[in-house]
Design a protein around this motif. Structure first.
Motif, PDB file in Angstrom:
ATOM      1  N   LYS A 138       0.824  -1.218   0.000  1.00 21.03           N
ATOM      2  CA  LYS A 138       0.000   0.000   0.000  1.00 21.03           C
ATOM      3  C   LYS A 138       0.859   1.269   0.000  1.00 21.03           C
ATOM      4  N   GLY A 139       1.697   1.368  -1.034  1.00 27.55           N
ATOM      5  CA  GLY A 139       2.557   2.537  -1.151  1.00 27.55           C
ATOM      6  C   GLY A 139       3.605   2.587  -0.058  1.00 27.55           C
ATOM      7  N   TRP A 140       4.015   1.412   0.413  1.00 27.97           N
ATOM      8  CA  TRP A 140       5.052   1.264   1.442  1.00 27.97           C
ATOM      9  C   TRP A 140       4.571   1.688   2.820  1.00 27.97           C
ATOM     10  N   ALA A 141       3.266   1.939   2.934  1.00 32.22           N
ATOM     11  CA  ALA A 141       2.739   2.438   4.200  1.00 32.22           C
ATOM     12  C   ALA A 141       2.533   1.329   5.232  1.00 32.22           C
ATOM     13  N   GLU A 142       2.337   0.091   4.758  1.00 38.06           N
ATOM     14  CA  GLU A 142       2.077  -1.019   5.668  1.00 38.06           C
ATOM     15  C   GLU A 142       3.159  -2.085   5.524  1.00 38.06           C
ATOM     16  N   GLU A 143       3.751  -2.462   6.633  1.00 41.40           N
ATOM     17  CA  GLU A 143       4.769  -3.511   6.616  1.00 41.40           C
ATOM     18  C   GLU A 143       4.143  -4.847   6.983  1.00 41.40           C
ATOM     19  N   THR A 144       4.672  -5.902   6.382  1.00 40.00           N
ATOM     20  CA  THR A 144       4.167  -7.245   6.621  1.00 40.00           C
ATOM     21  C   THR A 144       5.275  -8.094   7.247  1.00 40.00           C
ATOM     22  N   ASP A 145       4.920  -9.320   7.559  1.00 37.63           N
ATOM     23  CA  ASP A 145       5.911 -10.274   8.063  1.00 37.63           C
ATOM     24  C   ASP A 145       6.444 -11.169   6.952  1.00 37.63           C
ATOM     25  N   VAL A 146       6.075 -10.851   5.716  1.00 33.60           N
ATOM     26  CA  VAL A 146       6.490 -11.657   4.566  1.00 33.60           C
ATOM     27  C   VAL A 146       7.918 -11.282   4.173  1.00 33.60           C
ATOM     28  N   MET A 147       8.760 -12.281   3.996  1.00 32.14           N
ATOM     29  CA  MET A 147      10.136 -12.038   3.588  1.00 32.14           C
ATOM     30  C   MET A 147      10.234 -11.986   2.060  1.00 32.14           C
ATOM     31  N   VAL A 148      11.173 -11.187   1.578  1.00 31.58           N
ATOM     32  CA  VAL A 148      11.311 -10.930   0.146  1.00 31.58           C
ATOM     33  C   VAL A 148      11.450 -12.220  -0.665  1.00 31.58           C
ATOM     34  N   THR A 149      12.394 -13.050  -0.310  1.00 39.64           N
ATOM     35  CA  THR A 149      12.644 -14.263  -1.097  1.00 39.64           C
ATOM     36  C   THR A 149      11.463 -15.218  -1.057  1.00 39.64           C
ATOM     37  N   ASP A 150      10.798 -15.309   0.094  1.00 42.09           N
ATOM     38  CA  ASP A 150       9.632 -16.187   0.195  1.00 42.09           C
ATOM     39  C   ASP A 150       8.534 -15.738  -0.760  1.00 42.09           C
ATOM     40  N   LEU A 151       8.312 -14.432  -0.835  1.00 42.26           N
ATOM     41  CA  LEU A 151       7.286 -13.912  -1.742  1.00 42.26           C
ATOM     42  C   LEU A 151       7.670 -14.166  -3.194  1.00 42.26           C
ATOM     43  N   ALA A 152       8.907 -13.900  -3.538  1.00 35.87           N
ATOM     44  CA  ALA A 152       9.354 -14.100  -4.921  1.00 35.87           C
ATOM     45  C   ALA A 152       9.192 -15.550  -5.352  1.00 35.87           C
ATOM     46  N   ARG A 153       9.493 -16.470  -4.466  1.00 34.85           N
ATOM     47  CA  ARG A 153       9.414 -17.893  -4.810  1.00 34.85           C
ATOM     48  C   ARG A 153       7.984 -18.355  -5.081  1.00 34.85           C
ATOM     49  N   ARG A 154       7.014 -17.637  -4.543  1.00 37.07           N
ATOM     50  CA  ARG A 154       5.614 -17.994  -4.798  1.00 37.07           C
ATOM     51  C   ARG A 154       5.263 -17.875  -6.270  1.00 37.07           C
ATOM     52  N   TYR A 155       6.049 -17.088  -6.996  1.00 41.91           N
ATOM     53  CA  TYR A 155       5.710 -16.808  -8.390  1.00 41.91           C
ATOM     54  C   TYR A 155       6.680 -17.443  -9.388  1.00 41.91           C
ATOM     55  N   GLU A 156       7.470 -18.378  -8.909  1.00 44.91           N
ATOM     56  CA  GLU A 156       8.449 -19.026  -9.786  1.00 44.91           C
ATOM     57  C   GLU A 156       7.797 -19.657 -11.017  1.00 44.91           C
ATOM     58  N   ASP A 157       6.641 -20.254 -10.853  1.00 42.06           N
ATOM     59  CA  ASP A 157       6.004 -20.950 -11.975  1.00 42.06           C
ATOM     60  C   ASP A 157       4.807 -20.199 -12.541  1.00 42.06           C
ATOM     61  N   ALA A 158       4.686 -18.923 -12.181  1.00 41.86           N
ATOM     62  CA  ALA A 158       3.514 -18.153 -12.613  1.00 41.86           C
ATOM     63  C   ALA A 158       3.679 -17.542 -13.992  1.00 41.86           C
TER      64      ALA A 158
END
Length: 239
Positions: A138-158
């Motif tokens: 949301k425009g960098w306004a909200e931080e999550t507990d999701v790690m960068v590499t974990d999120l990227a890997r979700r889309y490896e086969d997308a």
């Protein structure tokens, strides 16, 4: 490595933020289309556009400025900010955008990313913006507990075209890119990674290129401030 000059749009103007803070915006011009044309004249192969207002509201807010840019230049443009449903994705691509960037929905609605990437091959990128390795939305306004590499890997086969990784704490600060984190991400996934945030010199671009695994780099403030000469940088990266 492709260099993407950035045009960040706030209320129709071309601006740069400091570390994503909308209250710390420097205005670099009130004619984004003219700026885009100048980048094209210098030889750029791509343009990176951001609807900053849209990133906060969740819908396009700088459409007139984006459409003016698309009408003015012939180089491909990618756009992020406020693109959070299939109708908006379809609308932007039909208007001539080469690529849409999905950020917040990559965390909140992964199914949309998969659907869009399948429907529009090569035209969907995922934007991952992070502080300290944790994804912000949301425009960098909200931080999550999701790690960068974990999120990227979700889309490896997308079938997404690229991951655009921004280190928020470096963005607009002219302190140099987070080469180590960007390189680690690029080596952890097969999707091409584009670096963003903190690029302040030609040496920074060369260092990113020399990592050999980073597909592209986005630069904004350094181009506007004159710290990087676009034509010189493009020639160096080709050399």
């Amino acid at each position: 490595m492709i260099l993407y000059p950035a045009i960040d749009l706030k209320e129709g103007q071309c601006v740069r933020l400091l570390r994503g803070d909308m209250d710390r915006a420097t205005v670099f011009g009130d004619d984004p289309a003219a700026q885009a044309a100048a980048f094209e004249a210098a030889g750029t192969e791509w343009l990176h556009l951001v609807d900053l207002n849209g990133a906060f509201t969740g819908k396009p807010e700088n459409a007139m400025a984006v459409e003016a840019i698309l009408a003015r230049v012939s180089v491909p443009c990618q756009l992020g900010g406020g693109i959070r449903d299939m109708a908006t994705i379809e609308a932007w691509l039909s208007k001539g955008l080469a690529r849409v960037i999905l950020g917040t929905v990559a965390v909140e609605n992964p199914a949309l990313v998969h659907e869009a990437a399948l429907a529009f091959p090569g035209k969907v990128a995922v934007g991952i913006d992070a502080r300290g390795g944790r994804v912000a939305t949301k425009g960098w306004a909200e931080e999550t507990d999701v790690m960068v590499t974990d999120l990227a890997r979700r889309y490896e086969d997308a079938g997404v075209a690229a991951i655009i990784y921004t280190d928020i704490n470096r963005d607009g600060a002219m302190t140099g890119p987070n080469i180590e984190a960007t390189e680690m991400l690029a080596r952890a996934i097969t999707i091409p990674v584009i670096a963003s945030g903190g690029i302040s010199s030609l040496a920074d671009l060369v260092a990113l290129r020399d990592a050999r695994v980073i597909a592209g780099a986005i630069s904004g403030r350094a181009l506007y401030d004159g710290a990087i000469d676009l034509a010189e940088a493009l020639a160096s990266l080709k050399g």
